[in-house]
Design a protein around this motif. Structure first.
Motif, PDB file in Angstrom:
ATOM      1  N   THR A  73      -5.068  -7.188  -1.615  1.00 20.36           N
ATOM      2  CA  THR A  73      -3.991  -7.970  -2.215  1.00 20.36           C
ATOM      3  C   THR A  73      -3.103  -8.566  -1.133  1.00 20.36           C
ATOM      4  OG1 THR A  73      -3.992  -6.636  -4.236  1.00 20.36           O
ATOM      5  CG2 THR A  73      -1.987  -7.872  -3.754  1.00 20.36           C
ATOM      6  N   GLU A  74      -2.736  -7.756  -0.151  1.00 23.44           N
ATOM      7  CA  GLU A  74      -1.889  -8.260   0.926  1.00 23.44           C
ATOM      8  C   GLU A  74      -2.627  -9.269   1.809  1.00 23.44           C
ATOM      9  OE1 GLU A  74       0.275  -5.343   3.152  1.00 23.44           O
ATOM     10  OE2 GLU A  74       1.020  -4.344   1.349  1.00 23.44           O
ATOM     11  N   VAL A  75      -3.939  -9.127   1.947  1.00 20.26           N
ATOM     12  CA  VAL A  75      -4.715 -10.125   2.695  1.00 20.26           C
ATOM     13  C   VAL A  75      -4.575 -11.488   2.041  1.00 20.26           C
ATOM     14  CG1 VAL A  75      -7.049 -10.879   3.312  1.00 20.26           C
ATOM     15  CG2 VAL A  75      -6.384  -8.507   3.670  1.00 20.26           C
ATOM     16  N   ARG A  76      -4.753 -11.532   0.731  1.00 19.51           N
ATOM     17  CA  ARG A  76      -4.650 -12.792  -0.007  1.00 19.51           C
ATOM     18  C   ARG A  76      -3.247 -13.387   0.116  1.00 19.51           C
ATOM     19  NH1 ARG A  76      -9.176 -13.076  -3.428  1.00 19.51           N
ATOM     20  NH2 ARG A  76     -10.193 -11.064  -3.761  1.00 19.51           N
ATOM     21  N   VAL A 128      -3.627  -0.457  -2.456  1.00 24.74           N
ATOM     22  CA  VAL A 128      -2.365   0.280  -2.510  1.00 24.74           C
ATOM     23  C   VAL A 128      -1.408  -0.349  -3.523  1.00 24.74           C
ATOM     24  CG1 VAL A 128      -2.578   1.159  -0.156  1.00 24.74           C
ATOM     25  CG2 VAL A 128      -1.329  -0.968  -0.566  1.00 24.74           C
ATOM     26  N   HIS A 129      -1.789  -1.507  -4.067  1.00 26.57           N
ATOM     27  CA  HIS A 129      -0.935  -2.200  -5.034  1.00 26.57           C
ATOM     28  C   HIS A 129      -1.650  -2.323  -6.378  1.00 26.57           C
ATOM     29  CE1 HIS A 129       1.903  -3.401  -1.924  1.00 26.57           C
ATOM     30  NE2 HIS A 129       0.884  -3.814  -1.188  1.00 26.57           N
ATOM     31  N   ASP A 130      -0.889  -2.104  -7.452  1.00 27.62           N
ATOM     32  CA  ASP A 130      -1.402  -2.345  -8.801  1.00 27.62           C
ATOM     33  C   ASP A 130      -1.171  -3.786  -9.219  1.00 27.62           C
ATOM     34  OD1 ASP A 130      -2.177   0.336  -9.092  1.00 27.62           O
ATOM     35  OD2 ASP A 130      -0.167   0.893  -9.781  1.00 27.62           O
ATOM     36  N   ALA A 131      -0.158  -4.416  -8.633  1.00 26.36           N
ATOM     37  CA  ALA A 131       0.183  -5.809  -8.918  1.00 26.36           C
ATOM     38  C   ALA A 131       0.631  -6.444  -7.607  1.00 26.36           C
ATOM     39  CB  ALA A 131       1.303  -5.881  -9.955  1.00 26.36           C
ATOM     40  N   GLU A 132       0.720  -7.779  -7.604  1.00 23.56           N
ATOM     41  CA  GLU A 132       1.139  -8.470  -6.394  1.00 23.56           C
ATOM     42  C   GLU A 132       2.592  -8.131  -6.065  1.00 23.56           C
ATOM     43  OE1 GLU A 132       0.493 -12.657  -6.391  1.00 23.56           O
ATOM     44  OE2 GLU A 132      -1.686 -12.466  -6.431  1.00 23.56           O
ATOM     45  N   PRO A 133       2.840  -7.623  -4.856  1.00 19.81           N
ATOM     46  CA  PRO A 133       4.217  -7.336  -4.449  1.00 19.81           C
ATOM     47  C   PRO A 133       4.925  -8.603  -3.985  1.00 19.81           C
ATOM     48  CG  PRO A 133       2.731  -6.816  -2.662  1.00 19.81           C
ATOM     49  CD  PRO A 133       1.863  -7.261  -3.822  1.00 19.81           C
ATOM     50  N   GLY A 191       7.333 -10.997   7.808  1.00 20.01           N
ATOM     51  CA  GLY A 191       8.411 -10.342   8.540  1.00 20.01           C
ATOM     52  C   GLY A 191       9.198  -9.318   7.744  1.00 20.01           C
ATOM     53  N   ARG A 192       8.831  -9.098   6.479  1.00 21.35           N
ATOM     54  CA  ARG A 192       9.543  -8.133   5.640  1.00 21.35           C
ATOM     55  C   ARG A 192       8.607  -6.992   5.252  1.00 21.35           C
ATOM     56  NH1 ARG A 192      15.037  -9.300   4.729  1.00 21.35           N
ATOM     57  NH2 ARG A 192      14.725  -7.531   3.368  1.00 21.35           N
ATOM     58  N   SER A 193       9.156  -5.798   5.166  1.00 23.78           N
ATOM     59  CA  SER A 193       8.351  -4.651   4.746  1.00 23.78           C
ATOM     60  C   SER A 193       8.238  -4.630   3.212  1.00 23.78           C
ATOM     61  CB  SER A 193       8.981  -3.345   5.234  1.00 23.78           C
ATOM     62  OG  SER A 193      10.248  -3.163   4.634  1.00 23.78           O
ATOM     63  N   ILE A 194       7.269  -3.866   2.732  1.00 22.12           N
ATOM     64  CA  ILE A 194       7.060  -3.719   1.293  1.00 22.12           C
ATOM     65  C   ILE A 194       7.178  -2.235   0.951  1.00 22.12           C
ATOM     66  CG2 ILE A 194       5.430  -4.019  -0.621  1.00 22.12           C
ATOM     67  CD1 ILE A 194       4.105  -6.262   1.032  1.00 22.12           C
ATOM     68  N   PRO A 195       8.238  -1.830   0.273  1.00 22.16           N
ATOM     69  CA  PRO A 195       8.358  -0.419  -0.126  1.00 22.16           C
ATOM     70  C   PRO A 195       7.269  -0.062  -1.139  1.00 22.16           C
ATOM     71  CG  PRO A 195      10.459  -1.573  -0.343  1.00 22.16           C
ATOM     72  CD  PRO A 195       9.412  -2.611  -0.112  1.00 22.16           C
ATOM     73  N   LEU A 196       6.598   1.042  -0.916  1.00 26.69           N
ATOM     74  CA  LEU A 196       5.505   1.446  -1.799  1.00 26.69           C
ATOM     75  C   LEU A 196       5.869   2.629  -2.682  1.00 26.69           C
ATOM     76  CD1 LEU A 196       2.480   1.035   0.626  1.00 26.69           C
ATOM     77  CD2 LEU A 196       3.172  -0.475  -1.230  1.00 26.69           C
TER      78      LEU A 196
END
Length: 199
Positions: A136-139, A165-170, A175-180
């Motif tokens: 998902t993050e690659v896309r 690691v994602h059920d939906a697009e975050p 440059g920003r982190s993604i809280p999981l």
């Protein structure tokens, strides 16, 4: 991750005629669908990675959006001088996509290990580094980079079979982190294809 990259690129490229894919003599079958719709924008550069980086720089400085793709140590360690001088010093909007980050290709020996690439790219002027955690993050990373003309970018992806690691697009922003996961006792920071292990 590499399949998600090829699929997303095949979806985006027909809509953006600036996109040119340069391959370091890998992924030939992986990019069959891409070549079916953009055959004139695919170049197999062979086992000549330094030349591929020079081509990417020239294409980027001519108004195109080249994507140089090969195994991480051949893309980064072998070509650091060309990346620094040809791409970074000219702020060329080239996208470098390294497959097999970390020890994904460990069984092929030390020539295929890539443990220093993130550090090498982070020290270069103007280079942005993105390490997606899953397909998902690659896309999302590919979409974000091609929508932005802000200079050179290195995207480091795994090989294949990484868990999602994602059920939906975050909310993905360069440059920003993604809280999981939320919590209040421990904070773990991770990047790229090691994120599933951290989780």
């Amino acid at each position: 991750m590499r399949n998600a990259f090829a699929q997303e690129l095949t979806r985006i490229a027909p809509e953006d005629e600036r996109v040119v894919l340069l391959s370091g003599d890998i992924g030939n079958r992986l990019f069959n669908d891409y070549k079916a719709v953009c055959a004139d924008r695919f170049v197999n550069c062979g086992v000549a990675e330094a030349n591929m980086i020079g081509m990417a720089a020239g294409l980027a400085l001519s108004g195109l959006r080249p994507i140089a793709y090969t195994i991480v140590p051949f893309l980064i360690t072998r070509t650091i001088e060309q990346i620094r001088i040809d791409i970074c010093y000219h702020e060329a909007p080239a996208l470098l996509v390294g497959v097999g980050g970390g020890l994904c290709y460990a069984r092929l020996g030390a020539t295929h290990h890539s443990c220093e690439d993130i550090a090498l790219m982070r020290m270069l002027p103007g280079m942005r580094v993105i390490c997606p955690a899953d397909s998902t993050e690659v896309r999302l990373a590919l979409r974000a980079v091609l929508a932005d003309d802000g200079g050179p970018v290195y995207v480091r992806i795994g090989k294949k079979g990484e868990p999602d690691v994602h059920d939906a697009e975050p909310d993905f922003q360069i440059g920003r982190s993604i809280p999981l996961r939320e919590g209040d006792e421990v904070c773990l920071l991770a990047t790229g294809n090691i994120v599933p292990v951290a989780l």
